[in-house]
Design an enzyme around this catalytic site. Structure first.
Site, mmCIF file in Angstrom:
data_model
loop_
_atom_site.group_PDB
_atom_site.id
_atom_site.type_symbol
_atom_site.label_atom_id
_atom_site.label_comp_id
_atom_site.label_asym_id
_atom_site.label_seq_id
_atom_site.Cartn_x
_atom_site.Cartn_y
_atom_site.Cartn_z
ATOM 1 N N CYS A 2 -34.652 -132.413 -49.726
ATOM 2 C CA CYS A 2 -33.865 -131.412 -51.099
ATOM 3 C C CYS A 2 -32.791 -131.947 -51.620
ATOM 4 O O CYS A 2 -31.959 -132.836 -51.184
ATOM 5 C CB CYS A 2 -33.351 -130.198 -50.237
ATOM 6 S SG CYS A 2 -34.442 -129.413 -49.069
ATOM 7 N N ARG A 27 -36.374 -138.173 -54.303
ATOM 8 C CA ARG A 27 -36.092 -138.027 -52.986
ATOM 9 C C ARG A 27 -37.248 -137.355 -51.991
ATOM 10 O O ARG A 27 -37.141 -137.259 -50.998
ATOM 11 C CB ARG A 27 -34.806 -137.013 -52.600
ATOM 12 C CG ARG A 27 -33.880 -137.734 -53.267
ATOM 13 C CD ARG A 27 -32.430 -136.766 -53.462
ATOM 14 N NE ARG A 27 -31.902 -136.199 -52.036
ATOM 15 C CZ ARG A 27 -31.193 -136.839 -51.349
ATOM 16 N NH1 ARG A 27 -30.544 -137.937 -51.758
ATOM 17 N NH2 ARG A 27 -30.926 -136.321 -50.052
ATOM 18 N N TRP A 75 -37.543 -129.502 -50.222
ATOM 19 C CA TRP A 75 -38.503 -130.217 -49.428
ATOM 20 C C TRP A 75 -38.743 -129.071 -48.506
ATOM 21 O O TRP A 75 -37.895 -128.868 -47.489
ATOM 22 C CB TRP A 75 -38.187 -131.485 -49.104
ATOM 23 C CG TRP A 75 -39.353 -132.201 -48.405
ATOM 24 C CD1 TRP A 75 -39.936 -133.123 -49.051
ATOM 25 C CD2 TRP A 75 -39.402 -132.233 -46.920
ATOM 26 N NE1 TRP A 75 -40.797 -133.782 -48.132
ATOM 27 C CE2 TRP A 75 -40.437 -133.063 -46.917
ATOM 28 C CE3 TRP A 75 -38.879 -131.731 -45.832
ATOM 29 C CZ2 TRP A 75 -40.997 -133.378 -45.515
ATOM 30 C CZ3 TRP A 75 -39.278 -132.132 -44.574
ATOM 31 C CH2 TRP A 75 -40.354 -133.127 -44.415
ATOM 32 N N ASN A 99 -28.842 -127.418 -49.021
ATOM 33 C CA ASN A 99 -29.515 -128.523 -48.116
ATOM 34 C C ASN A 99 -29.368 -128.331 -46.710
ATOM 35 O O ASN A 99 -28.383 -127.959 -46.315
ATOM 36 C CB ASN A 99 -29.159 -129.982 -48.457
ATOM 37 C CG ASN A 99 -29.813 -130.221 -49.955
ATOM 38 O OD1 ASN A 99 -30.469 -129.462 -50.607
ATOM 39 N ND2 ASN A 99 -29.253 -131.279 -50.728
ATOM 40 N N GLY A 100 -30.274 -128.619 -45.701
ATOM 41 C CA GLY A 100 -29.872 -128.714 -44.352
ATOM 42 C C GLY A 100 -30.689 -127.544 -43.593
ATOM 43 O O GLY A 100 -31.656 -127.063 -44.238
ATOM 44 N N GLU A 484 -44.318 -152.942 -40.080
ATOM 45 C CA GLU A 484 -43.794 -152.571 -41.393
ATOM 46 C C GLU A 484 -44.969 -152.485 -42.530
ATOM 47 O O GLU A 484 -45.052 -151.653 -43.271
ATOM 48 C CB GLU A 484 -42.703 -153.348 -41.893
ATOM 49 C CG GLU A 484 -42.137 -153.081 -43.373
ATOM 50 C CD GLU A 484 -41.654 -152.216 -43.668
ATOM 51 O OE1 GLU A 484 -41.546 -150.990 -42.751
ATOM 52 O OE2 GLU A 484 -41.462 -151.588 -44.691
ATOM 53 N N LYS A 488 -46.076 -149.302 -44.818
ATOM 54 C CA LYS A 488 -46.073 -149.198 -46.118
ATOM 55 C C LYS A 488 -47.373 -148.779 -46.795
ATOM 56 O O LYS A 488 -47.669 -148.077 -47.595
ATOM 57 C CB LYS A 488 -46.124 -150.649 -46.860
ATOM 58 C CG LYS A 488 -44.754 -151.359 -47.580
ATOM 59 C CD LYS A 488 -43.510 -150.447 -47.704
ATOM 60 C CE LYS A 488 -43.034 -149.580 -46.389
ATOM 61 N NZ LYS A 488 -41.585 -149.413 -46.319
ATOM 62 N N GLU A 491 -48.000 -144.998 -45.971
ATOM 63 C CA GLU A 491 -47.174 -144.178 -46.682
ATOM 64 C C GLU A 491 -47.643 -143.954 -48.121
ATOM 65 O O GLU A 491 -47.600 -142.537 -48.562
ATOM 66 C CB GLU A 491 -45.601 -144.754 -46.781
ATOM 67 C CG GLU A 491 -44.801 -144.799 -45.742
ATOM 68 C CD GLU A 491 -43.475 -145.391 -46.039
ATOM 69 O OE1 GLU A 491 -42.321 -144.695 -45.816
ATOM 70 O OE2 GLU A 491 -43.327 -146.359 -46.263
ATOM 71 N N HIS A 507 -56.277 -154.351 -25.445
ATOM 72 C CA HIS A 507 -55.715 -153.227 -24.525
ATOM 73 C C HIS A 507 -56.079 -151.950 -25.431
ATOM 74 O O HIS A 507 -55.696 -151.009 -24.771
ATOM 75 C CB HIS A 507 -54.501 -153.203 -23.987
ATOM 76 C CG HIS A 507 -53.795 -154.613 -23.582
ATOM 77 N ND1 HIS A 507 -54.343 -154.683 -22.236
ATOM 78 C CD2 HIS A 507 -53.325 -155.685 -23.732
ATOM 79 C CE1 HIS A 507 -54.045 -155.953 -21.747
ATOM 80 N NE2 HIS A 507 -53.316 -156.367 -22.873
ATOM 81 N N LYS A 603 -37.327 -139.096 -49.507
ATOM 82 C CA LYS A 603 -36.718 -140.742 -49.425
ATOM 83 C C LYS A 603 -35.515 -140.636 -48.400
ATOM 84 O O LYS A 603 -35.303 -141.474 -47.625
ATOM 85 C CB LYS A 603 -35.904 -140.743 -50.892
ATOM 86 C CG LYS A 603 -35.340 -142.306 -50.941
ATOM 87 C CD LYS A 603 -36.238 -143.464 -50.889
ATOM 88 C CE LYS A 603 -35.553 -144.544 -50.843
ATOM 89 N NZ LYS A 603 -36.227 -145.628 -50.160
HETATM 90 C C1 G6P Z 1 -37.537 -141.818 -44.860
HETATM 91 C C2 G6P Z 1 -37.852 -142.787 -45.952
HETATM 92 C C3 G6P Z 1 -38.154 -144.485 -45.276
HETATM 93 C C4 G6P Z 1 -36.955 -144.764 -44.603
HETATM 94 C C5 G6P Z 1 -36.511 -143.579 -43.434
HETATM 95 C C6 G6P Z 1 -35.274 -144.004 -42.871
HETATM 96 O O1 G6P Z 1 -38.685 -141.754 -44.012
HETATM 97 O O2 G6P Z 1 -39.092 -142.599 -46.587
HETATM 98 O O3 G6P Z 1 -38.549 -145.091 -46.318
HETATM 99 O O4 G6P Z 1 -37.203 -146.009 -44.022
HETATM 100 O O5 G6P Z 1 -36.473 -142.345 -44.122
HETATM 101 O O6 G6P Z 1 -34.368 -143.846 -44.067
HETATM 102 P P1 G6P Z 1 -32.747 -144.484 -43.884
HETATM 103 O O7 G6P Z 1 -32.323 -144.045 -45.284
HETATM 104 O O8 G6P Z 1 -32.094 -144.074 -42.853
HETATM 105 O O9 G6P Z 1 -33.017 -146.014 -44.059
#
Ligand code: G6P
Length: 608
Positions: A2, A27, A75, A99-100, A484, A488, A491, A507, A603
């Site tokens: 949000c 975000r 959000w 927010n929150g 990672e 990616k 996502e 396994h 984000k």
């Molecule tokens: C969200 C974002 C990711 C990020 C994660 C942790 O899921 O989409 O890209 O890695 O949060 O965020 P931070 O700001 O703590 O690195």
């Protein structure tokens, strides 16, 4: 997640609010809205489901000259994404963006229903709006009403409140969810994220937890929860407008992948001496004696930040020898009953510096007396402010939801910390020297990989975009790269992707291999080459559609081989990761997904 914006001054508030909301789109959100007040308190509330553009179109047909207002991108947490649940929420004269999460909203809702409040949405926010309206019956001060309502809620909030009875002020408050006030000439801006303020003002006040402020066109009055007046600290925002523009790239993600040579340079700037083979970190705030006393490093993060920690662990444990390194997923750690042995130091890793779970771990670790260092990108963020010291990664604004440049620089920043500690402990000068040489070469190597492989990866993506499943596999430092890489892809392209340690294939995951899967196999020509190669052979024998990313010149059996000609030895995994960033991007493009704002993701995850 949000986003909040607010404005009070002389400009047309609707314009300022929607342009701020556009900046916060990155975000992640599912609905948006604005509320403005005319001079006599007549309110105009406009809300839409979907993109901010829908709101822009609605505002165009309901233009107001009002110069006071608040806005929000939501959000969904409580209640589906819909216009009905979008903010601002209204109760009586109160208009609220939030927010929150208000945890005791259900009890409050029942109580307020008994006082004839009728709720139109499923949100906790509407309950808070009603609560403020209810308590405002006993006071002529909006600040007082907000303070006393907040005294009754359990949870986290960043809020901005308009009251039709007080059209010349906006009251804001913060606990656990960031708010920044931008101070202009005869105007005040409110935002949950500095990017919304760019282009308006660089003079900002970061609200702290437990603070409230009354924003008027003439300025800001700051208070704590006990009504004590506080002196605001005005700081200058370091970010500039360029950082939040695409600069000719089709997407922020592609721009951010390409920025990595420069962002790694920025992370390293002034911190390594390639000739003397030393690393120097200004913000760690620890003496050599204190660094020598560290026997356990706990790395804490979420998502990509967590994976950066997993990769850094491999490097730092090789460097520091007798130091135990543990890497923790913040959302798990916060509810576990863990012990912190004597000599524990924590590295709190977060791009945004606002991730709720990571922040909660920081609070708990500090409570237990652990020295906490931040590995943070967002200057002035909550984590950056609360740690005992740290290393800013300095990659500039990362706008795309999927993190790329922050990952690379988080690993680099943790390596710099490892090198600093190794220096203090006097261990392994040879390995330190090699790592420093490689860090020095890294930006140039990333640049070369981007030039040499982008067109090739684009072609590979065309061929593999039709698969709905994938396995990413690697050994040793390539295991976190596989984790990672798979994150990616899932996502941004919504392709099912799993990351596995090569030795774990037998396994379980090898049972998955069939024609609906492709496999990304990372292969380094090092002491583990033979072991890894046999895992590849085992996969191939089961009909794998393997894309091998490797630095070897030897013959490799796979459908596709991407040969990365690396000058590095230890840090080549970071180059392989650049290749998988490109692969994820181009597969997502082929599949037509919204690369910068993937569905359901945010984000900055400011709720747990
Ligand atoms: C969200 C974002 C990711 C990020 C994660 C942790 O899921 O989409 O890209 O890695 O949060 O965020 P931070 O700001 O703590 O690195």
């Amino acid at each position: 997640m949000c986003g909040i914006v607010g404005y009070i001054g002389t400009k047309q508030a609707q314009d300022v609010l929607v342009s701020g909301l556009k900046r916060l789109e990155y975000r992640g959100y599912d609905s948006a809205g604005v509320a403005t007040l005319g001079p006599r308190g007549a309110a105009t509330v406009l809300r839409t489901k979907g993109k901010v553009q829908e709101l822009v179109d609605l505002v165009a047909t309901h233009q107001k000259t009002d110069s006071v207002g608040i806005g929000h991108t939501r959000w969904a947490t409580h209640g589906e994404p819909s216009k009905r649940n979008a903010h601002p929420h209204v109760a009586g004269s109160i208009h609220l963006v939030h927010n929150g999460i208000i945890e005791n909203y259900q009890d409050l809702r029942i109580t307020l229903q008994q006082h004839d409040y009728d709720f139109k949405s499923d949100t906790d926010t509407e309950v808070l709006a009603a609560l403020i309206d209810y308590v405002s019956r006993d006071t002529s001060s909006l600040l007082e009403a907000v303070r006393s309502a907040l005294g009754m809620v359990v949870g986290a909030y960043g809020i901005a409140v308009l009251d039709t009875k007080h059209p010349d002020e906006i009251v804001v408050a913060r606990k656990g969810s960031p708010l920044i006030l931008g101070v202009g000439n005869g105007e005040v801006f409110i935002a949950s994220d500095a990017s919304a303020l760019l282009g308006y003002t660089k003079q900002v006040i970061y609200l702290q937890d437990g603070e409230l402020a009354v924003c008027k066109a003439s300025g800001v009055e700051l208070y704590d929860m006990s009504n004590k007046i506080l002196e605001p600290t005005v700081e200058t925002l370091e970010m500039d407008l360029e950082a939040v523009q695409k600069k000719g790239y089709d997407h922020f993600l592609l721009k951010e992948i390409h920025e990595q040579p420069d962002t790694v340079r920025a992370t390293l700037r002034g911190r390594i001496d390639a000739e003397a083979h030393t690393a120097r970190l200004g913000g760690v705030n620890m003496t050599n004696d204190e660094l020598r006393d560290v026997h356990h490093i706990m790395i804490v993060g979420c998502g990509t930040a967590y994976y950066a920690g997993v990769l850094a662990k491999y490097y730092i444990e090789q460097l520091l020898g007798d130091v135990v390194i543990s890497v923790e997923i913040a959302s798990e750690l916060r509810y576990r009953s863990f012990t912190v042995p004597e000599g524990t130091l924590a590295l709190i890793v977060s791009q945004s510096g606002e991730t709720a779970d990571t922040l909660a771990c920081l609070t708990e670790l500090k409570r237990r007396g652990v020295h906490c260092l931040g590995v943070v990108n967002a200057v002035g963020s909550s984590i950056a402010r609360e740690v005992d010291g740290g290393v800013y990664v300095h990659v500039g604004a990362e706008v795309s939801v999927a993190s790329t440049k922050a990952f690379t620089s988080q690993v680099v920043a943790m390596l710099l910390f490892g090198l600093t500690a190794a220096d203090a402990k006097g261990v392994d000068p040879e390995r330190r020297a090699t790592l420093i040489d490689e860090l020095d070469l890294l930006p140039g190597e990333i640049e070369r990989v981007l030039k040499a492989h982008e067109a090739e990866v684009k072609k590979i993506a065309k061929r593999y975009a039709k698969y709905d499943n994938s396995l990413y596999v690697g050994r040793d430092t390539l295991f976190p790269v596989a984790l990672e890489g798979s994150l990616k892809l899932k996502e941004i392209s919504y392709v099912h992707a799993e990351g596995y340690a090569a030795g774990e294939l037998k396994h379980g995951p090898i049972a998955l291999i069939d024609d609906t899967f492709f496999e990304v196999f990372y292969l380094l020509d090092n002491w583990l080459y033979e072991k890894s190669q046999s895992n590849l052979i085992e996969m191939n024998a089961r009909g794998a559609h393997a894309i091998v990313i490797t630095d070897t010149a030897r013959k490799v059996d796979a459908e596709v081989v991407v040969r990365v000609n690396s000058k590095l030895e230890l840090l080549t995994p970071l180059l392989f990761n650049i290749v998988s960033q490109l692969l994820a991007y181009y597969i997502a493009i082929e599949r037509g997904s919204d690369v910068d704002q993937p569905r359901n993701l945010a984000k900055s995850v400011t709720v747990e």
